[in-house]
Design a protein around this motif. Structure first.
Motif, PDB file in Angstrom:
ATOM      1  N   PHE A  42       1.048  -1.143  -0.221  1.00 22.56           N
ATOM      2  CA  PHE A  42       0.225   0.275   0.275  1.00 22.56           C
ATOM      3  C   PHE A  42       0.052   1.524   0.209  1.00 22.56           C
ATOM      4  CE2 PHE A  42      -1.321  -3.278   2.597  1.00 22.56           C
ATOM      5  CZ  PHE A  42      -2.436  -3.431   2.193  1.00 22.56           C
ATOM      6  N   PRO A  52      -9.109   4.034   3.302  1.00 25.58           N
ATOM      7  CA  PRO A  52      -8.649   4.696   4.191  1.00 25.58           C
ATOM      8  C   PRO A  52      -6.639   5.007   4.385  1.00 25.58           C
ATOM      9  CG  PRO A  52      -8.335   2.068   4.601  1.00 25.58           C
ATOM     10  CD  PRO A  52      -8.800   2.945   2.905  1.00 25.58           C
ATOM     11  N   GLU A  53      -6.432   4.315   3.158  1.00 27.55           N
ATOM     12  CA  GLU A  53      -4.911   5.647   3.310  1.00 27.55           C
ATOM     13  C   GLU A  53      -4.806   6.662   2.880  1.00 27.55           C
ATOM     14  OE1 GLU A  53      -2.441   4.006   4.516  1.00 27.55           O
ATOM     15  OE2 GLU A  53      -3.029   1.878   4.848  1.00 27.55           O
ATOM     16  N   GLU A  83     -12.578  -6.792  11.650  1.00 27.06           N
ATOM     17  CA  GLU A  83     -11.850  -6.704  10.445  1.00 27.06           C
ATOM     18  C   GLU A  83     -11.569  -7.727   9.295  1.00 27.06           C
ATOM     19  OE1 GLU A  83      -9.797  -2.659  10.334  1.00 27.06           O
ATOM     20  OE2 GLU A  83      -9.828  -2.997   7.908  1.00 27.06           O
ATOM     21  N   GLU A 115      -6.305 -12.344   9.046  1.00 30.71           N
ATOM     22  CA  GLU A 115      -4.940 -11.032   7.272  1.00 30.71           C
ATOM     23  C   GLU A 115      -4.579 -12.379   7.586  1.00 30.71           C
ATOM     24  OE1 GLU A 115      -4.247  -8.382   5.736  1.00 30.71           O
ATOM     25  OE2 GLU A 115      -2.880 -10.228   5.152  1.00 30.71           O
ATOM     26  N   SER A 117      -1.497 -12.399   5.810  1.00 31.46           N
ATOM     27  CA  SER A 117      -0.216 -12.264   5.530  1.00 31.46           C
ATOM     28  C   SER A 117       0.557 -12.300   6.330  1.00 31.46           C
ATOM     29  CB  SER A 117       0.053 -11.317   4.295  1.00 31.46           C
ATOM     30  OG  SER A 117       1.124 -10.597   4.492  1.00 31.46           O
ATOM     31  N   LEU A 158     -10.165 -12.332  -3.696  1.00 36.85           N
ATOM     32  CA  LEU A 158     -10.639 -13.408  -3.200  1.00 36.85           C
ATOM     33  C   LEU A 158     -10.192 -14.005  -4.151  1.00 36.85           C
ATOM     34  CD1 LEU A 158     -13.230 -13.953   0.041  1.00 36.85           C
ATOM     35  CD2 LEU A 158     -10.753 -14.010  -0.028  1.00 36.85           C
TER      36      LEU A 158
HETATM   37  N1  SAH Z   1      -8.468  -3.466   3.933  1.00 39.99           N
HETATM   38  C1  SAH Z   1      -7.331  -1.939   4.209  1.00 39.99           C
HETATM   39  C2  SAH Z   1      -6.501  -3.088   2.875  1.00 39.99           C
HETATM   40  C3  SAH Z   1      -6.827  -4.086   1.878  1.00 39.99           C
HETATM   41  S1  SAH Z   1      -6.142  -4.977   0.440  1.00 39.99           S
HETATM   42  C4  SAH Z   1      -7.055  -1.441   3.474  1.00 39.99           C
HETATM   43  O1  SAH Z   1      -8.170  -0.921   2.916  1.00 39.99           O
HETATM   44  O2  SAH Z   1      -6.266  -1.025   3.505  1.00 39.99           O
HETATM   45  C5  SAH Z   1      -7.099  -7.180   0.912  1.00 39.99           C
HETATM   46  C6  SAH Z   1      -6.213  -7.415   2.461  1.00 39.99           C
HETATM   47  O3  SAH Z   1      -6.687  -8.332   2.508  1.00 39.99           O
HETATM   48  C7  SAH Z   1      -4.500  -7.629   2.812  1.00 39.99           C
HETATM   49  O4  SAH Z   1      -4.386  -7.238   4.099  1.00 39.99           O
HETATM   50  C8  SAH Z   1      -4.416  -8.920   2.528  1.00 39.99           C
HETATM   51  O5  SAH Z   1      -3.716  -9.501   2.638  1.00 39.99           O
HETATM   52  C9  SAH Z   1      -6.308  -9.426   2.982  1.00 39.99           C
HETATM   53  N2  SAH Z   1      -6.248 -10.527   2.283  1.00 39.99           N
HETATM   54  C10 SAH Z   1      -6.408 -10.585   1.261  1.00 39.99           C
HETATM   55  N3  SAH Z   1      -6.310 -12.680   0.649  1.00 39.99           N
HETATM   56  C11 SAH Z   1      -6.546 -12.175   2.742  1.00 39.99           C
HETATM   57  C12 SAH Z   1      -7.228 -13.686   2.710  1.00 39.99           C
HETATM   58  N4  SAH Z   1      -7.714 -15.009   1.619  1.00 39.99           N
HETATM   59  N5  SAH Z   1      -7.543 -14.230   3.686  1.00 39.99           N
HETATM   60  C13 SAH Z   1      -7.375 -12.986   4.487  1.00 39.99           C
HETATM   61  N6  SAH Z   1      -6.551 -11.758   4.396  1.00 39.99           N
HETATM   62  C14 SAH Z   1      -6.733 -12.085   2.700  1.00 39.99           C
END
Ligand code: SAH
Length: 350
Positions: A42, A52-53, A83, A115, A117, A158
């Motif tokens: 990001f 949000p950023e 979340e 999450e 990652s 997804l």
């Molecule tokens: N909500 C945040 C980040 C969006 S990016 C924002 O608005 O800034 C997508 C986020 O989902 C990242 O944190 C990524 O690591 C997470 N993510 C993606 N696929 C995922 C999965 N299958 N299970 C859990 N987290 C996942």
């Protein structure tokens, strides 16, 4: 060629073409070479910027929406504040800061994050230290209590399957090889599953996407809302019904070829909100611009502007515009709210 491209090409040689969903899953979450597993994507240095950023106002207004709905539902305690895909934790930090003044809200909440990652979990732990977050690897582990949940740009990450209408039937789009390079094709045989009956009248050549991985998330959310009440706010880009090939890659803030550099670009697809809401009432659905405007972003922006001058003021004005204007995120991004069967609708929806 990226390391992941070599791995995938070898696998296709051995096992044959792969689905778009498997390709997306490998590109995003491969343990060694996946996009989210290897980098913090990001911000200005990254490949894309999320709401949000862009501005603290986004999380603040979501926080007020959640807290108002919690009050409207009798301030249940304890409850889960959850979340999905919290990124750097910025949205949740803004939600928590904006709700500090809501009597009882912080004392009653259990903060739960989902999450994939490990690198981002570490960032979230740092951003949200003091609030004792608890990470769940599986959505089924959401506590059995009232649920107030947010997901911003989670469902678009997804993996999706793509199907193409061919000779009156649905054939899955696959990724195979052409001259040893990754290339799209379609399965020779029609699929057994694929798009639902609402797509039966689509003309030849139409592409429809499905996201089976979203179903367990929605089933668990609906189960908690049904049993205990609460609110789920899902913000993402997309529309009410999936239409067309929306798989896209973003690298350094520009569109890229989704097959060119697996693992090095972000891959997303438009969210089909009709599929997320399926089987649930009551819900509300609107655009991000309308939602933030009804929640009072103009007044909040004017208030914050009072303390700013020069470049900071310009940035603040641009952020306000970017979040709400139809030519930017205002109408491409949608907000879906699912709420408890006996609850009033949350604020922010006409
Ligand atoms: N909500 C945040 C980040 C969006 S990016 C924002 O608005 O800034 C997508 C986020 O989902 C990242 O944190 C990524 O690591 C997470 N993510 C993606 N696929 C995922 C999965 N299958 N299970 C859990 N987290 C996942």
């Amino acid at each position: 060629m990226t390391a992941l491209a070599e791995i995938l090409i070898r696998r296709i040689h051995e096992d044959g073409p792969m689905t778009v969903a498997s390709y997306m899953a490998e590109c995003l979450l491969h343990p060694e070479h996946g996009y989210y597993t290897t980098r913090p994507p990001f911000g200005a240095q990254g490949d894309f910027v999320t709401a949000p950023e862009i501005s603290q106002m986004f999380g603040e207004l979501i926080g007020l929406c959640l807290a108002q709905s919690w009050l409207d539902q009798g301030a249940p305690a304890p409850f889960t504040l959850a979340e999905l895909g919290p990124g750097r934790g910025t949205l949740m930090a803004d939600v928590l800061r904006a709700t500090r003044g809501v009597p009882g809200f912080h004392a009653a909440l259990h903060l739960v994050l989902h999450e994939a990652s490990p690198a981002l979990r570490a960032v979230q732990a740092e951003t949200l230290r003091g609030y004792h977050p608890h990470w769940i690897a599986d959505i089924g582990a959401l506590p059995d209590q009232p649920l107030f949940l947010i997901a911003n740009e989670f469902f678009d990450a997804l993996p999706i399957h793509q199907y193409q209408r061919t000779h009156g039937q649905w054939h899955e789009r696959l990724i195979g090889l052409q001259a040893d390079h990754l290339a799209f094709g379609i399965a020779p045989d029609p699929t057994n599953g694929g798009p639902g009956p609402q797509f039966a009248a689509e003309p030849e050549g139409t592409v429809v996407e499905t996201c089976p991985q979203a179903r367990p998330y929605m089933a668990t959310i609906q189960h908690r809302l049904h049993a205990h009440g609460g609110l789920a706010l899902i913000v993402d880009y997309g529309g009410w019904r999936s239409k067309g090939d929306t798989l896209q890659a973003l690298k350094s803030h520009a569109f890229a070829d989704p097959l060119a550099e697996p693992g090095r670009a972000d891959l997303t697809a438009h969210v089909d909100f009709e599929a997320l809401a399926a089987g649930w009432a009551p819900y509300r659905y609107t655009t991000q611009g309308a939602f933030l405007t009804l929640l009072g972003i103009d007044a909040r922006a004017a208030r914050l502007a009072q303390g700013l001058t020069g470049a900071a003021l310009e940035n603040h004005r641009a952020a306000h515009h970017r979040l709400t204007n139809d030519a930017e995120m205002g109408s491409l991004f949608k907000v879906l709210a699912l709420y408890g069967p006996s609850a009033p609708p949350p604020p922010g929806f006409a």
